[in-house]
Design a protein around this motif. Structure first.
Motif, PDB file in Angstrom:
ATOM      1  N   HIS A  43       0.822  -1.204   0.000  1.00 32.46           N
ATOM      2  CA  HIS A  43       0.000   0.000   0.000  1.00 32.46           C
ATOM      3  C   HIS A  43       0.861   1.261   0.000  1.00 32.46           C
ATOM      4  CE1 HIS A  43      -3.204   2.670   2.019  1.00 32.46           C
ATOM      5  NE2 HIS A  43      -3.544   2.495   0.759  1.00 32.46           N
ATOM      6  N   ALA A  44       1.888   1.281   0.845  1.00 34.64           N
ATOM      7  CA  ALA A  44       2.781   2.441   0.905  1.00 34.64           C
ATOM      8  C   ALA A  44       3.526   2.634  -0.406  1.00 34.64           C
ATOM      9  CB  ALA A  44       3.772   2.259   2.056  1.00 34.64           C
ATOM     10  N   GLY A  45       3.906   1.538  -1.050  1.00 35.34           N
ATOM     11  CA  GLY A  45       4.597   1.627  -2.335  1.00 35.34           C
ATOM     12  C   GLY A  45       3.734   2.270  -3.399  1.00 35.34           C
ATOM     13  N   ALA A  46       2.425   1.927  -3.400  1.00 34.70           N
ATOM     14  CA  ALA A  46       1.510   2.528  -4.381  1.00 34.70           C
ATOM     15  C   ALA A  46       1.258   4.000  -4.069  1.00 34.70           C
ATOM     16  CB  ALA A  46       0.192   1.754  -4.392  1.00 34.70           C
ATOM     17  N   ILE A  47       1.116   4.337  -2.795  1.00 38.49           N
ATOM     18  CA  ILE A  47       0.873   5.733  -2.405  1.00 38.49           C
ATOM     19  C   ILE A  47       2.054   6.624  -2.811  1.00 38.49           C
ATOM     20  CG2 ILE A  47       0.684   7.279  -0.403  1.00 38.49           C
ATOM     21  CD1 ILE A  47      -0.993   5.159   0.956  1.00 38.49           C
ATOM     22  N   ASN A  48       3.266   6.086  -2.691  1.00 34.52           N
ATOM     23  CA  ASN A  48       4.467   6.875  -2.976  1.00 34.52           C
ATOM     24  C   ASN A  48       4.946   6.732  -4.424  1.00 34.52           C
ATOM     25  OD1 ASN A  48       5.746   8.132  -0.297  1.00 34.52           O
ATOM     26  ND2 ASN A  48       4.702   6.227   0.241  1.00 34.52           N
ATOM     27  N   GLY A  49       4.138   6.126  -5.257  1.00 33.15           N
ATOM     28  CA  GLY A  49       4.472   6.058  -6.678  1.00 33.15           C
ATOM     29  C   GLY A  49       5.540   5.049  -7.041  1.00 33.15           C
TER      30      GLY A  49
ATOM     31  N   LEU B 199       4.995   1.738  -6.879  1.00 35.67           N
ATOM     32  CA  LEU B 199       4.237   0.672  -7.540  1.00 35.67           C
ATOM     33  C   LEU B 199       3.061   1.302  -8.268  1.00 35.67           C
ATOM     34  CD1 LEU B 199       4.067  -1.976  -4.636  1.00 35.67           C
ATOM     35  CD2 LEU B 199       5.677  -1.931  -6.551  1.00 35.67           C
ATOM     36  N   THR B 200       2.754   0.800  -9.437  1.00 36.10           N
ATOM     37  CA  THR B 200       1.633   1.330 -10.213  1.00 36.10           C
ATOM     38  C   THR B 200       0.440   0.377 -10.140  1.00 36.10           C
ATOM     39  OG1 THR B 200       2.435   0.243 -12.243  1.00 36.10           O
ATOM     40  CG2 THR B 200       3.172   2.506 -11.817  1.00 36.10           C
ATOM     41  N   VAL B 201      -0.735   0.904 -10.504  1.00 34.89           N
ATOM     42  CA  VAL B 201      -1.992   0.145 -10.444  1.00 34.89           C
ATOM     43  C   VAL B 201      -2.591   0.077 -11.840  1.00 34.89           C
ATOM     44  CG1 VAL B 201      -4.329   0.100  -9.474  1.00 34.89           C
ATOM     45  CG2 VAL B 201      -2.387   0.817  -8.047  1.00 34.89           C
ATOM     46  N   THR B 202      -3.058  -1.099 -12.225  1.00 35.24           N
ATOM     47  CA  THR B 202      -3.635  -1.288 -13.557  1.00 35.24           C
ATOM     48  C   THR B 202      -4.942  -0.520 -13.713  1.00 35.24           C
ATOM     49  OG1 THR B 202      -2.672  -3.504 -13.671  1.00 35.24           O
ATOM     50  CG2 THR B 202      -4.449  -3.021 -15.213  1.00 35.24           C
ATOM     51  N   LYS B 203      -5.091   0.154 -14.841  1.00 42.13           N
ATOM     52  CA  LYS B 203      -6.310   0.914 -15.120  1.00 42.13           C
ATOM     53  C   LYS B 203      -7.513  -0.027 -15.213  1.00 42.13           C
ATOM     54  CE  LYS B 203      -3.997   4.466 -17.923  1.00 42.13           C
ATOM     55  NZ  LYS B 203      -3.866   5.027 -19.294  1.00 42.13           N
ATOM     56  N   PRO B 204      -8.706   0.437 -14.798  1.00 43.77           N
ATOM     57  CA  PRO B 204      -9.907  -0.409 -14.955  1.00 43.77           C
ATOM     58  C   PRO B 204     -10.262  -0.554 -16.430  1.00 43.77           C
ATOM     59  CG  PRO B 204     -10.506   1.787 -14.207  1.00 43.77           C
ATOM     60  CD  PRO B 204      -9.012   1.729 -14.171  1.00 43.77           C
ATOM     61  N   LYS B 205     -10.888  -1.663 -16.772  1.00 41.77           N
ATOM     62  CA  LYS B 205     -11.221  -1.919 -18.174  1.00 41.77           C
ATOM     63  C   LYS B 205     -12.410  -1.100 -18.647  1.00 41.77           C
ATOM     64  CE  LYS B 205      -9.391  -6.630 -18.184  1.00 41.77           C
ATOM     65  NZ  LYS B 205      -9.688  -8.075 -18.395  1.00 41.77           N
ATOM     66  N   ASP B 206     -13.253  -0.672 -17.726  1.00 43.12           N
ATOM     67  CA  ASP B 206     -14.405   0.165 -18.111  1.00 43.12           C
ATOM     68  C   ASP B 206     -14.660   1.172 -17.001  1.00 43.12           C
ATOM     69  OD1 ASP B 206     -16.109  -1.092 -16.070  1.00 43.12           O
ATOM     70  OD2 ASP B 206     -16.007  -2.851 -17.375  1.00 43.12           O
ATOM     71  N   ASN B 207     -15.588   2.088 -17.250  1.00 42.94           N
ATOM     72  CA  ASN B 207     -15.879   3.152 -16.295  1.00 42.94           C
ATOM     73  C   ASN B 207     -16.854   2.725 -15.201  1.00 42.94           C
ATOM     74  OD1 ASN B 207     -14.248   5.068 -17.589  1.00 42.94           O
ATOM     75  ND2 ASN B 207     -15.866   5.508 -19.085  1.00 42.94           N
ATOM     76  N   LYS B 208     -17.450   1.527 -15.349  1.00 49.75           N
ATOM     77  CA  LYS B 208     -18.479   1.098 -14.404  1.00 49.75           C
ATOM     78  C   LYS B 208     -17.903   0.812 -13.015  1.00 49.75           C
ATOM     79  CE  LYS B 208     -21.416  -0.965 -17.966  1.00 49.75           C
ATOM     80  NZ  LYS B 208     -22.050  -2.226 -18.458  1.00 49.75           N
ATOM     81  N   HIS B 209     -16.649   0.402 -12.968  1.00 49.04           N
ATOM     82  CA  HIS B 209     -16.086  -0.029 -11.699  1.00 49.04           C
ATOM     83  C   HIS B 209     -15.019   0.942 -11.164  1.00 49.04           C
ATOM     84  CE1 HIS B 209     -17.582  -3.733 -13.679  1.00 49.04           C
ATOM     85  NE2 HIS B 209     -18.033  -3.967 -12.468  1.00 49.04           N
TER      86      HIS B 209
ATOM     87  N   GLN C  80      -4.841   8.421  -4.182  1.00 49.30           N
ATOM     88  CA  GLN C  80      -4.848   8.169  -5.615  1.00 49.30           C
ATOM     89  C   GLN C  80      -3.512   7.588  -6.079  1.00 49.30           C
ATOM     90  OE1 GLN C  80      -7.517   8.517  -7.661  1.00 49.30           O
ATOM     91  NE2 GLN C  80      -6.292   7.578  -9.291  1.00 49.30           N
ATOM     92  N   PRO C  81      -3.522   6.390  -6.690  1.00 47.56           N
ATOM     93  CA  PRO C  81      -2.270   5.803  -7.165  1.00 47.56           C
ATOM     94  C   PRO C  81      -1.950   6.236  -8.582  1.00 47.56           C
ATOM     95  CG  PRO C  81      -4.036   4.253  -7.506  1.00 47.56           C
ATOM     96  CD  PRO C  81      -4.666   5.479  -6.896  1.00 47.56           C
ATOM     97  N   ILE C  82      -0.789   5.847  -9.070  1.00 49.83           N
ATOM     98  CA  ILE C  82      -0.438   6.035 -10.472  1.00 49.83           C
ATOM     99  C   ILE C  82      -1.032   4.872 -11.263  1.00 49.83           C
ATOM    100  CG2 ILE C  82       1.445   6.138 -12.152  1.00 49.83           C
ATOM    101  CD1 ILE C  82       3.197   7.327  -9.962  1.00 49.83           C
ATOM    102  N   LEU C  83      -1.878   5.191 -12.239  1.00 53.09           N
ATOM    103  CA  LEU C  83      -2.523   4.157 -13.043  1.00 53.09           C
ATOM    104  C   LEU C  83      -1.743   3.927 -14.327  1.00 53.09           C
ATOM    105  CD1 LEU C  83      -6.281   5.242 -12.689  1.00 53.09           C
ATOM    106  CD2 LEU C  83      -5.044   3.533 -11.351  1.00 53.09           C
TER     107      LEU C  83
ATOM    108  N   ASP D 239      -1.403   0.889 -17.914  1.00 51.32           N
ATOM    109  CA  ASP D 239      -2.084  -0.198 -18.628  1.00 51.32           C
ATOM    110  C   ASP D 239      -1.744  -1.572 -18.048  1.00 51.32           C
ATOM    111  OD1 ASP D 239      -3.350   1.535 -20.377  1.00 51.32           O
ATOM    112  OD2 ASP D 239      -1.659   1.549 -21.785  1.00 51.32           O
ATOM    113  N   ASN D 240      -0.516  -1.714 -17.568  1.00 56.33           N
ATOM    114  CA  ASN D 240      -0.107  -2.988 -16.987  1.00 56.33           C
ATOM    115  C   ASN D 240       0.615  -2.713 -15.674  1.00 56.33           C
ATOM    116  OD1 ASN D 240       0.484  -5.709 -16.638  1.00 56.33           O
ATOM    117  ND2 ASN D 240       2.315  -5.630 -17.929  1.00 56.33           N
ATOM    118  N   GLY D 241      -0.168  -2.491 -14.621  1.00 60.56           N
ATOM    119  CA  GLY D 241       0.402  -2.069 -13.355  1.00 60.56           C
ATOM    120  C   GLY D 241       0.993  -3.210 -12.542  1.00 60.56           C
ATOM    121  N   ASP D 242       1.664  -2.825 -11.465  1.00 57.73           N
ATOM    122  CA  ASP D 242       2.223  -3.816 -10.543  1.00 57.73           C
ATOM    123  C   ASP D 242       1.139  -4.446  -9.677  1.00 57.73           C
ATOM    124  OD1 ASP D 242       4.978  -3.185 -11.269  1.00 57.73           O
ATOM    125  OD2 ASP D 242       4.654  -1.295 -10.204  1.00 57.73           O
ATOM    126  N   LEU D 243       0.030  -3.713  -9.492  1.00 60.85           N
ATOM    127  CA  LEU D 243      -1.106  -4.201  -8.714  1.00 60.85           C
ATOM    128  C   LEU D 243      -2.361  -4.151  -9.559  1.00 60.85           C
ATOM    129  CD1 LEU D 243      -0.617  -2.268  -5.350  1.00 60.85           C
ATOM    130  CD2 LEU D 243      -0.311  -4.708  -5.679  1.00 60.85           C
ATOM    131  N   GLY D 244      -3.283  -5.069  -9.288  1.00 60.77           N
ATOM    132  CA  GLY D 244      -4.589  -4.997  -9.927  1.00 60.77           C
ATOM    133  C   GLY D 244      -5.408  -3.859  -9.343  1.00 60.77           C
TER     134      GLY D 244
END
Length: 502
Positions: free
Chosen positions: A31-37, A39-49, A56-59, A61-66
């Motif tokens: 969690h701390a790694g994502a907050i501090n940039g 680790l990145t987070v994969t973008k959602p596939k659609d706007n519904k979710h 707010q993490p760094i998003l 296309d192919n992040g380190d976390l889902g």
């Protein structure tokens, strides 16, 4: 020289406190790694979710976390305490299945590794049993020898780990190919027997492992902080001469790493098992134990607990960067690989795990010609008909209830609880071989798969047959338990105390 378990009396409950602390640290560091940039987070596939994050993490296309993995971490606002409700364990209290609340399901987290380790070990046992059967089919003898070696290089620095591990992976692939070519073509790496003759390398298991230098971590020294190394189990047709083979292998590995200075003292090569006092050698469970974890779950206890991800001390910042570098290096990377006979045996086990295709006999006109039937649980439940050593799965027979003070109250399961705790294993325990299987297109592979299934003894349908199988395992354990103090067998048999399966 056999590989021995260092402390055969150490039980699951004795280690569990370490697993809980490691899990807490692992998730808070992610969690701390994502907050501090870091680790990145994969973008959602659609706007519904899409979620409104607290941090707010760094998003990408192919992040380190889902995306959902990070969301469940962020919801807790860095108070990620895995809530354990129950720990089921086997009779020896050495392997278990943890019932706990944690929606992140991040790969390599300690509790997830703990839950998966037992089945991973049992799967490797079946792979090696299958390898013996394949060797019998191909050569007329199921005998082979197993050797272990650890290949090392000098420790690498911070920010170099991913590149170094990638290079090691490429170089070890070349070593295994040279070992196989050495016997076939006479122009590769040739290990020899006591008469100096080359010995055939039937297969290999390779596992890359990463450890962190504790002194360097404590002093925040980035030079030589990572120790990546490779564990190899070699399967050979005949016995090797250890001294000459050790020198040949070390010389070849040194040449492959001519850009470094390697230490001969850090190189080891020995038999992976030996004949013990039991009725047969137990090479399969010993080798399986040696390749049990992708990464050791207890590694994370060396790292700090991040209390405030937005205001890191310089010490915590350094250690967080070290954690994230390891996390990114192992994410999605194939840390364990198999070759030759072991790869072929793994292919057969995966054939069963993925589900056997048989002709569809239902009435739905929209259904295809075939349907997939999973028989992996039935495969784990049974044994090859001529197997000398009966491998007893880790049947959960007790529950460990957490009580105040961190101790456990161990209780035998009732009959109903026994069925519930083992429902994943028991639900697919029985299977009958159909006559309409869709076999692989490769004729040799198809013939071998047919032969392997013919040699295998599945438990026949019916509750009585399942009970008979359980009773035969109880009898097997009873016959062995007097000798367990001297040798190590399956993971479920590493204690002097046995609690009978009710």
């Amino acid at each position: 020289m056999a590989i021995k378990i260092k402390d055969s009396s150490k039980t699951l409950s004795g280690k569990f406190d370490t697993y809980i602390k490691s899990q807490y640290k692992f998730l808070s560091l992610v969690h701390a790694g994502a907050i501090n940039g870091l680790l990145t987070v994969t973008k959602p596939k659609d706007n519904k979710h899409k979620h409104n994050f607290k941090h707010q993490p760094i998003l990408s296309d192919n992040g380190d976390l889902g995306y959902e993995q990070y969301y469940h971490l962020d919801m807790t606002d860095n108070v990620v305490i895995p809530h354990v409700t129950m720990v089921y364990s086997n009779g020896a209290n050495t392997a278990g299945r943890v019932v706990y609340i944690d929606n992140t399901r991040i790969a390599h987290s300690p509790l997830r590794e703990l839950n998966e380790a037992s089945k991973r070990t049992q799967t490797m046992v079946k792979v090696l049993d299958t390898a013996k059967q394949l060797q019998q089919i191909r050569s007329g003898s199921s005998e082979f020898c197993s050797y272990m070696t650890t290949l090392t290089i000098p420790n690498c620095n911070k920010d170099e780990l991913d590149q170094v591990v990638g290079s090691m992976s490429t170089r070890i692939t070349a070593v295994i190919k040279a070992l196989q070519d050495g016997y076939r073509n006479g122009n590769g790496l040739r290990l020899v027997d006591h008469n100096g003759r080359p010995v055939q390398i039937l297969g290999a298991i390779v596992k890359i492992e990463i450890t962190i230098n504790q002194v360097k971590l404590k002093t925040c020294d980035s030079q030589g902080i990572f120790h990546p190394h490779i564990h190899i189990v070699l399967i050979t047709a005949n016995e090797l001469a250890l001294g000459p083979s050790r020198r040949i292998l070390f010389h070849y590995w040194s040449n492959k790493n001519s850009d470094m200075i390697l230490s001969r003292k850090a190189f080891n090569f020995k038999k992976a098992y030996s004949k013990n006092q039991m009725d047969s050698d137990d090479s399969t469970s010993i080798v399986a134990e040696a390749t049990k974890y992708a990464t050791k779950p207890t590694m994370y206890k060396l790292l700090p607990t991040i209390k405030d991800s937005n205001n890191l001390t310089s010490d915590d910042q350094f250690k967080l960067e070290i954690f994230c570098e390891v996390f990114k290096t192992i994410k999605g990377r194939q840390l364990s690989r198999s070759y030759g006979l072991i790869r072929d045996a793994t292919g057969f086990v995966n054939f069963l795990k993925n589900g056997i295709m048989v002709k569809y006999r239902g009435n739905n006109p929209m259904h295809g010609k075939h349907e997939r039937i999973s028989i992996f649980d039935a495969f784990m439940f049974g044994n090859y008909n001529d197997n000398k050593q009966i491998h007893v799965p880790d049947i959960m027979t007790t529950r460990n209830e957490l009580i105040p003070g961190g101790n456990f109250n161990q209780v035998d399961l009732s009959d109903d609880e026994l069925l519930y705790a083992n429902k994943g294993l028991l639900s697919g325990a029985t299977w009958e071989l159909p006559d309409n299987i869709k076999w692989p297109s490769n004729n040799q592979k198809a013939d071998e798969y047919k032969e392997l299934l013919t040699r295998f003894g599945f438990v026949q349908p019916g509750l009585g047959n399942i009970i008979d199988q359980l009773q035969s395992w109880i009898q097997t354990i009873d016959q062995r338990k007097d000798k367990v103090l001297h040798t190590v067998l399956d993971a479920s048999e590493r204690s002097a105390t046995f609690i009978p399966i009710q």
